[in-house]
Design a protein around this motif. Structure first.
Motif, PDB file in Angstrom:
ATOM      1  N   VAL A 117      -9.927   1.274   3.272  1.00 14.43           N
ATOM      2  CA  VAL A 117      -9.883   0.101   2.399  1.00 14.43           C
ATOM      3  C   VAL A 117     -10.399  -1.130   3.140  1.00 14.43           C
ATOM      4  O   VAL A 117     -10.375  -1.197   4.367  1.00 14.43           O
ATOM      5  CB  VAL A 117      -8.459  -0.163   1.873  1.00 14.43           C
ATOM      6  CG1 VAL A 117      -7.940   1.042   1.101  1.00 14.43           C
ATOM      7  CG2 VAL A 117      -7.494  -0.532   2.997  1.00 14.43           C
ATOM      8  N   THR A 119       1.003   5.601  -0.190  1.00 19.54           N
ATOM      9  CA  THR A 119       0.282   6.867  -0.174  1.00 19.54           C
ATOM     10  C   THR A 119       1.258   8.024  -0.026  1.00 19.54           C
ATOM     11  O   THR A 119       2.438   7.827   0.278  1.00 19.54           O
ATOM     12  CB  THR A 119      -0.764   6.905   0.953  1.00 19.54           C
ATOM     13  OG1 THR A 119      -1.664   8.003   0.730  1.00 19.54           O
ATOM     14  CG2 THR A 119      -0.111   7.075   2.321  1.00 19.54           C
ATOM     15  N   PHE A 159      -3.187   4.490  -2.489  1.00 20.70           N
ATOM     16  CA  PHE A 159      -4.401   4.930  -1.806  1.00 20.70           C
ATOM     17  C   PHE A 159      -4.242   6.370  -1.351  1.00 20.70           C
ATOM     18  O   PHE A 159      -3.129   6.840  -1.093  1.00 20.70           O
ATOM     19  CB  PHE A 159      -4.725   4.015  -0.619  1.00 20.70           C
ATOM     20  CG  PHE A 159      -3.754   4.085   0.533  1.00 20.70           C
ATOM     21  CD1 PHE A 159      -4.011   4.874   1.651  1.00 20.70           C
ATOM     22  CD2 PHE A 159      -2.571   3.357   0.508  1.00 20.70           C
ATOM     23  CE1 PHE A 159      -3.125   4.931   2.724  1.00 20.70           C
ATOM     24  CE2 PHE A 159      -1.683   3.399   1.573  1.00 20.70           C
ATOM     25  CZ  PHE A 159      -1.955   4.194   2.684  1.00 20.70           C
ATOM     26  N   ASP A 160      -5.360   7.070  -1.278  1.00 19.48           N
ATOM     27  CA  ASP A 160      -5.355   8.441  -0.783  1.00 19.48           C
ATOM     28  C   ASP A 160      -5.314   8.415   0.741  1.00 19.48           C
ATOM     29  O   ASP A 160      -5.941   7.561   1.381  1.00 19.48           O
ATOM     30  CB  ASP A 160      -6.586   9.198  -1.269  1.00 19.48           C
ATOM     31  CG  ASP A 160      -6.540   9.471  -2.767  1.00 19.48           C
ATOM     32  OD1 ASP A 160      -5.431   9.423  -3.334  1.00 19.48           O
ATOM     33  OD2 ASP A 160      -7.602   9.715  -3.370  1.00 19.48           O
ATOM     34  N   TYR A 167     -14.470   6.156  -0.364  1.00 17.48           N
ATOM     35  CA  TYR A 167     -14.044   7.516  -0.680  1.00 17.48           C
ATOM     36  C   TYR A 167     -14.531   8.427   0.449  1.00 17.48           C
ATOM     37  O   TYR A 167     -15.726   8.581   0.667  1.00 17.48           O
ATOM     38  CB  TYR A 167     -14.656   7.920  -2.015  1.00 17.48           C
ATOM     39  CG  TYR A 167     -14.330   9.304  -2.516  1.00 17.48           C
ATOM     40  CD1 TYR A 167     -13.156   9.964  -2.162  1.00 17.48           C
ATOM     41  CD2 TYR A 167     -15.216   9.949  -3.386  1.00 17.48           C
ATOM     42  CE1 TYR A 167     -12.871  11.223  -2.656  1.00 17.48           C
ATOM     43  CE2 TYR A 167     -14.934  11.203  -3.889  1.00 17.48           C
ATOM     44  CZ  TYR A 167     -13.764  11.843  -3.523  1.00 17.48           C
ATOM     45  OH  TYR A 167     -13.477  13.102  -4.008  1.00 17.48           O
ATOM     46  N   ALA A 194     -13.167  -0.292  -1.296  1.00 20.76           N
ATOM     47  CA  ALA A 194     -12.644   0.964  -0.759  1.00 20.76           C
ATOM     48  C   ALA A 194     -13.766   1.953  -0.490  1.00 20.76           C
ATOM     49  O   ALA A 194     -14.877   1.839  -1.034  1.00 20.76           O
ATOM     50  CB  ALA A 194     -11.627   1.577  -1.719  1.00 20.76           C
ATOM     51  N   ASP A 223      -8.729   8.021   2.787  1.00 29.36           N
ATOM     52  CA  ASP A 223      -9.742   7.033   2.436  1.00 29.36           C
ATOM     53  C   ASP A 223      -9.640   5.798   3.327  1.00 29.36           C
ATOM     54  O   ASP A 223      -8.785   5.713   4.213  1.00 29.36           O
ATOM     55  CB  ASP A 223      -9.604   6.631   0.964  1.00 29.36           C
ATOM     56  CG  ASP A 223      -9.986   7.762   0.018  1.00 29.36           C
ATOM     57  OD1 ASP A 223     -10.786   8.631   0.409  1.00 29.36           O
ATOM     58  OD2 ASP A 223      -9.470   7.784  -1.125  1.00 29.36           O
ATOM     59  N   THR A 225      -8.288   5.730  -4.815  1.00 29.70           N
ATOM     60  CA  THR A 225      -8.014   4.492  -4.074  1.00 29.70           C
ATOM     61  C   THR A 225      -8.756   3.355  -4.763  1.00 29.70           C
ATOM     62  O   THR A 225      -9.768   2.857  -4.255  1.00 29.70           O
ATOM     63  CB  THR A 225      -8.466   4.646  -2.605  1.00 29.70           C
ATOM     64  OG1 THR A 225      -7.876   5.829  -2.053  1.00 29.70           O
ATOM     65  CG2 THR A 225      -8.048   3.457  -1.749  1.00 29.70           C
ATOM     66  N   THR A 262      -6.942   6.630   8.507  1.00 27.58           N
ATOM     67  CA  THR A 262      -6.786   5.799   7.318  1.00 27.58           C
ATOM     68  C   THR A 262      -5.855   4.627   7.588  1.00 27.58           C
ATOM     69  O   THR A 262      -6.125   3.494   7.180  1.00 27.58           O
ATOM     70  CB  THR A 262      -6.248   6.641   6.144  1.00 27.58           C
ATOM     71  OG1 THR A 262      -7.250   7.591   5.757  1.00 27.58           O
ATOM     72  CG2 THR A 262      -5.918   5.780   4.945  1.00 27.58           C
ATOM     73  N   PHE A 279       0.864  -1.178   0.000  1.00 29.28           N
ATOM     74  CA  PHE A 279       0.000   0.000   0.000  1.00 29.28           C
ATOM     75  C   PHE A 279       0.906   1.236   0.000  1.00 29.28           C
ATOM     76  O   PHE A 279       1.815   1.335   0.830  1.00 29.28           O
ATOM     77  CB  PHE A 279      -0.867   0.037   1.265  1.00 29.28           C
ATOM     78  CG  PHE A 279      -1.910  -1.051   1.371  1.00 29.28           C
ATOM     79  CD1 PHE A 279      -3.119  -0.932   0.711  1.00 29.28           C
ATOM     80  CD2 PHE A 279      -1.682  -2.176   2.154  1.00 29.28           C
ATOM     81  CE1 PHE A 279      -4.096  -1.922   0.837  1.00 29.28           C
ATOM     82  CE2 PHE A 279      -2.636  -3.160   2.287  1.00 29.28           C
ATOM     83  CZ  PHE A 279      -3.852  -3.037   1.618  1.00 29.28           C
TER      84      PHE A 279
END
Length: 289
Positions: A112, A6, A106-107, A219, A217, A110, A156, A27, A4
């Motif tokens: 997951v 970011t 991923f942002d 948002y 995911a 966000d 994401t 997150t 992952f």
């Protein structure tokens, strides 16, 4: 293994950088509750977060300059893509040390699904997945709605083999932005700094991604730090126990307040407006006659 990755925006390009870090902390709580331990998390930013990072999480500090003047969370697209894309380039270099089979960008605000690492672990040779259907969640209201065309709405959304990124082996994590941009070429703008047309790019370059068979995911909007400025309006579902379990989302308010928020002022205003338009339409027709 699933990596992952970011990035954090430059502190100058935020409304409240303390809030940016708090969003990241929430997150990471989601990302690191994976049901499989076959994952690593890489964060790239200008300043190490002011909280203890969870296990399997690494922070890579860069000294990249602010991409835009101090104008808050919303910046022009080009400097946003440049900052995010080059930081992701560094993140991919760092992730490659762990030899992951797949990468998920991923942002940092966000959430997951907890089964993503297990899905990758069970399918190490898979050609990759795209999330077409996900969720949109408002922490401000503590409610959520289904989100179609998720990959065109939220960044994401892709789990792809690391080979798709062409990670340069001649660069280190201390590389300059210019060197990173040159090494990744068009990938910087097409699939790293942006996401709306990334599925087409992957397909055209031999990566026919499959649809992830579950909503993988969430948002997160209404944070005050969204680059898009997106907000969730209208009637929505109160945060459920299943969402808390699968995505590690902590409720932001009590059940009664959440119920009111789901059908409360903003939702009611939206619905009343629609009802009024439908009621007035026949009157307008009769007036024209």
């Amino acid at each position: 293994m699933l990596a992952f990755i970011t990035t954090l925006r430059h502190p100058q390009n935020s409304v409240d950088y303390g809030r940016v870090e708090r969003l990241l902390e929430d997150t990471l709580r989601s990302v690191t509750q994976q049901t499989s331990d076959d994952y690593v998390v890489i964060i790239v930013g200008n300043r190490r977060p002011d909280f203890e990072l969870p296990p399997r999480t690494e922070f890579v500090e860069v000294d990249f300059p602010a991409p835009a003047p101090a104008t808050g969370a919303q910046t022009a697209r080009a400097p946003f893509v440049w900052d995010k894309g080059t930081k992701l380039g560094i993140g991919l270099i760092a992730a490659a040390r762990h030899d992951p089979s797949h990468v998920m960008i991923f942002d940092a605000d966000d959430f997951v699904h907890r089964d993503l690492a297990a899905t990758v672990s069970a399918n190490p040779d898979h050609g990759g997945w795209v999330i077409h259907d996900g969720w949109m969640y408002s922490r401000a209201r503590n409610v959520y709605v289904p989100q179609a065309d998720f990959n065109r709405t939220c960044g994401t959304c892709f789990i792809v083999p690391i080979g798709a990124y062409g990670v340069p082996t001649h660069l280190s994590e201390g590389a300059s932005q210019e060197a990173v941009a040159e090494a990744y070429g068009e990938r910087l703008n097409e699939i790293m700094g942006a996401h709306r047309n990334a599925e087409s790019w992957y397909r055209e370059h031999g990566h026919a991604l499959r649809t992830l068979p579950y909503r993988g995911a969430v948002y997160h909007v209404d944070t005050g730090e969204n680059h898009s400025g997106k907000s969730l309006a209208g009637v929505a579902r109160p945060l459920s126990a299943a969402m808390e379990r699968d995505f590690g989302i902590r409720p932001s308010r009590g059940p009664l307040n959440t119920l009111w928020s789901a059908f409360g002022p903003s939702a009611v205003a939206t619905d009343l407006s629609a009802l009024l338009r439908r009621a007035i339409r026949p009157l307008r027709r009769r007036t024209r006659r």
